[in-house]
Design an enzyme around this catalytic site. Sequence first.
Site, PDB file in Angstrom:
ATOM      1  N   HIS A 167       0.840  -1.201   0.000  1.00 34.20           N
ATOM      2  CA  HIS A 167       0.000   0.000   0.000  1.00 34.20           C
ATOM      3  C   HIS A 167       0.871   1.246   0.000  1.00 34.20           C
ATOM      4  CE1 HIS A 167      -3.342  -2.721   1.652  1.00 34.20           C
ATOM      5  NE2 HIS A 167      -3.562  -2.475   0.375  1.00 34.20           N
ATOM      6  N   ALA A 168       0.632   2.096  -0.980  1.00 34.55           N
ATOM      7  CA  ALA A 168       1.534   3.206  -1.263  1.00 34.55           C
ATOM      8  C   ALA A 168       1.736   4.155  -0.082  1.00 34.55           C
ATOM      9  CB  ALA A 168       1.018   3.975  -2.475  1.00 34.55           C
ATOM     10  N   GLU A 170       1.553   3.741   3.083  1.00 34.21           N
ATOM     11  CA  GLU A 170       2.042   3.185   4.344  1.00 34.21           C
ATOM     12  C   GLU A 170       3.575   3.254   4.362  1.00 34.21           C
ATOM     13  OE1 GLU A 170      -0.001  -0.635   4.400  1.00 34.21           O
ATOM     14  OE2 GLU A 170      -1.943   0.346   4.272  1.00 34.21           O
ATOM     15  N   ARG A 225      -3.349   4.726  -1.983  1.00 32.80           N
ATOM     16  CA  ARG A 225      -3.185   3.378  -1.427  1.00 32.80           C
ATOM     17  C   ARG A 225      -2.902   2.323  -2.508  1.00 32.80           C
ATOM     18  NH1 ARG A 225      -5.460  -0.348   2.610  1.00 32.80           N
ATOM     19  NH2 ARG A 225      -6.585  -2.048   1.625  1.00 32.80           N
ATOM     20  N   ARG A 243      -6.132  -6.972  -2.376  1.00 38.06           N
ATOM     21  CA  ARG A 243      -7.428  -7.589  -2.654  1.00 38.06           C
ATOM     22  C   ARG A 243      -7.360  -8.351  -3.981  1.00 38.06           C
ATOM     23  NH1 ARG A 243      -7.333  -5.795   1.507  1.00 38.06           N
ATOM     24  NH2 ARG A 243      -8.834  -4.560   2.711  1.00 38.06           N
ATOM     25  N   HIS A 295       2.538  -3.804   6.705  1.00 36.89           N
ATOM     26  CA  HIS A 295       1.602  -2.704   6.453  1.00 36.89           C
ATOM     27  C   HIS A 295       1.633  -1.730   7.628  1.00 36.89           C
ATOM     28  CE1 HIS A 295      -0.839  -4.538   3.082  1.00 36.89           C
ATOM     29  NE2 HIS A 295      -0.131  -5.569   3.484  1.00 36.89           N
ATOM     30  N   SER A 296       0.833  -0.666   7.510  1.00 37.41           N
ATOM     31  CA  SER A 296       0.551   0.203   8.641  1.00 37.41           C
ATOM     32  C   SER A 296      -0.844   0.778   8.410  1.00 37.41           C
ATOM     33  CB  SER A 296       1.598   1.313   8.738  1.00 37.41           C
ATOM     34  OG  SER A 296       1.357   2.324   7.764  1.00 37.41           O
ATOM     35  N   TYR A 297      -1.561   1.346   9.378  1.00 33.67           N
ATOM     36  CA  TYR A 297      -1.095   1.517  10.726  1.00 33.67           C
ATOM     37  C   TYR A 297      -2.074   0.851  11.664  1.00 33.67           C
ATOM     38  CZ  TYR A 297      -4.544   5.368  10.921  1.00 33.67           C
ATOM     39  OH  TYR A 297      -5.710   6.114  10.872  1.00 33.67           O
ATOM     40  N   GLU A 369       0.867  -4.979  11.016  1.00 32.79           N
ATOM     41  CA  GLU A 369       0.479  -3.574  10.901  1.00 32.79           C
ATOM     42  C   GLU A 369       1.332  -2.816  11.896  1.00 32.79           C
ATOM     43  OE1 GLU A 369      -1.939  -1.721   9.207  1.00 32.79           O
ATOM     44  OE2 GLU A 369      -3.719  -2.952   8.997  1.00 32.79           O
TER      45      GLU A 369
HETATM   46  C1  9B3 Z   1      -6.224  -7.292   4.695  1.00 31.28           C
HETATM   47  C2  9B3 Z   1      -6.265  -8.537   4.101  1.00 31.28           C
HETATM   48 CL1  9B3 Z   1      -7.360  -8.880   2.834  1.00 31.28          CL
HETATM   49  C3  9B3 Z   1      -5.388  -9.535   4.524  1.00 31.28           C
HETATM   50  N1  9B3 Z   1      -5.428 -10.780   3.955  1.00 31.28           N
HETATM   51  N2  9B3 Z   1      -4.525  -9.296   5.508  1.00 31.28           N
HETATM   52  C4  9B3 Z   1      -4.479  -8.080   6.078  1.00 31.28           C
HETATM   53  C5  9B3 Z   1      -5.313  -7.042   5.689  1.00 31.28           C
HETATM   54  C6  9B3 Z   1      -5.215  -5.709   6.327  1.00 31.28           C
HETATM   55  C7  9B3 Z   1      -4.596  -4.667   5.438  1.00 31.28           C
HETATM   56  C8  9B3 Z   1      -5.519  -4.369   4.257  1.00 31.28           C
HETATM   57  O1  9B3 Z   1      -5.147  -4.735   3.155  1.00 31.28           O
HETATM   58  O2  9B3 Z   1      -6.600  -3.762   4.418  1.00 31.28           O
HETATM   59  C9  9B3 Z   1      -4.363  -3.478   6.259  1.00 31.28           C
HETATM   60 SE1  9B3 Z   1      -3.777  -1.933   5.342  1.00 31.28          SE
HETATM   61 ZN    ZN Z   2      -1.830  -1.907   3.979  1.00 31.55          ZN
HETATM   62 ZN    ZN Z   3      -3.110  -0.735   7.236  1.00 28.68          ZN
END
Ligand code: 9B3
Ligand code: ZN
Ligand code: ZN
Length: 411
Positions: A167-168, A170, A225, A243, A295-297, A369
Amino acid sequence: MFAGDCASTHDQVLSIQVTTHQQADIVRNISSQYETVLWSPTSPEYIGAHTEVHLFVPANKLGTVTDLLQTHHLTHQVLLDNTAELIEMQTRNESSDPRSSASYYERYHSLEDIYYWINKTAQDYPDMVKVTLIGSSYEKRPLYVLKLSGQQERAEKRAIWIDCGIHAREWISPAFCLWFVQYSLNFYNLNNDITEMLNSMDIYVLPVMNPDGYKYTWTTNRMWRKNRSLSKDSNCVGTDLNRNFDANWCTKGASNRPCDEIYCGKFPESEPEAEAVANFLRSHKDSVKLYLSIHSYGQMLLFPYSCSNEEVPNHAELFELVQEAAMKVKRYYRNNYKYGASAKTIYLAPGGSDDWAYNLGIHYSFTFELEDRGRYGFLLPPSLISKACNEALLALKSIALRVIQKTQSQP
Ligand code: 9B3
Ligand code: ZN
Ligand code: ZN
């Protein structure tokens, strides 16, 4: 200068306390209008009753937004009133600084600088670092992976995978990957944990999985993001790379609308960044024992599933690993990390890399995170990078050493 009690000449980030379903509807509505950017949770559909919402509101819309909140009896605090200043702090002295000083790792770096750093690191540690190109981004930027190895050669060594910067916005995530690489190289043969890790496992590190998005956060929109791919039938840009993996792809918790922050893309692995990582892991699935995505946060140590409320077969084992890691972070850094299966701890969301890696057979799969806990959100000041990285490093070492023990008998 100030017109009314809540008006400000600055953009602000508001923390809004939602307590009823009706209020959740209102805030969902607000968050998709008025040029606001939802910081937490990631998407309006994750807002329910009893959610703390962090919302970026541009200065010229603050009056309207706070009036709406008041009308619906929503309480809020101003989390940040100086976003412009914080962004300036995060990008200050970037290009002019020496690239090898210790403080290099306590600053954020532009994409160009990170590419330079990858090259330089490989040159400085030719015995321990190999750089591989695993693919390229939508805008054709290279995706480089650093392979870190200790000096004990073994034919088929086990391995750890770590990716940063899916995610950009973060920014602490790529900063962590750089921190981790530097730490590993500096302390190999000096720190027992890192020596054991590198002697038992190769470590693959992808410092910026979403280079197009990261670049865009430096040049155009700090809050971006997704990646930067164009859709045929929409003017909106970008797919959420977390996703886009093939794990209950595009079911509840993702969106099939290209304008949304959690757009799942056209099909699983439609995005070159996701495809490159998936291809690499498929071809290394027998050696990679531990998958880690940064990732964050929010300060959480998460494990599968995110895409289902089902428990994975080794749920109890994974729970123990994150519990132990969180306990150490608490003991050494006095900081509380939440931990648990993603769907229960953060939100139900499909298509994530950790779930996909788990289903591929990498049964030690985690998403971290990192900080902040909400005070600065994505705009964590450079002075707080070292603490955020050190505590994540401690958690990583704790989990990795356990996984090394647990996978000992296997090839
Ligand atoms: C979301 C998913 Cl789909 C996963 N498999 N593991 C962690 C997350 C949380 C991150 C997201 O992509 O929303 C947090 Se930025
Ligand atoms: Zn993220
Ligand atoms: Zn996050």
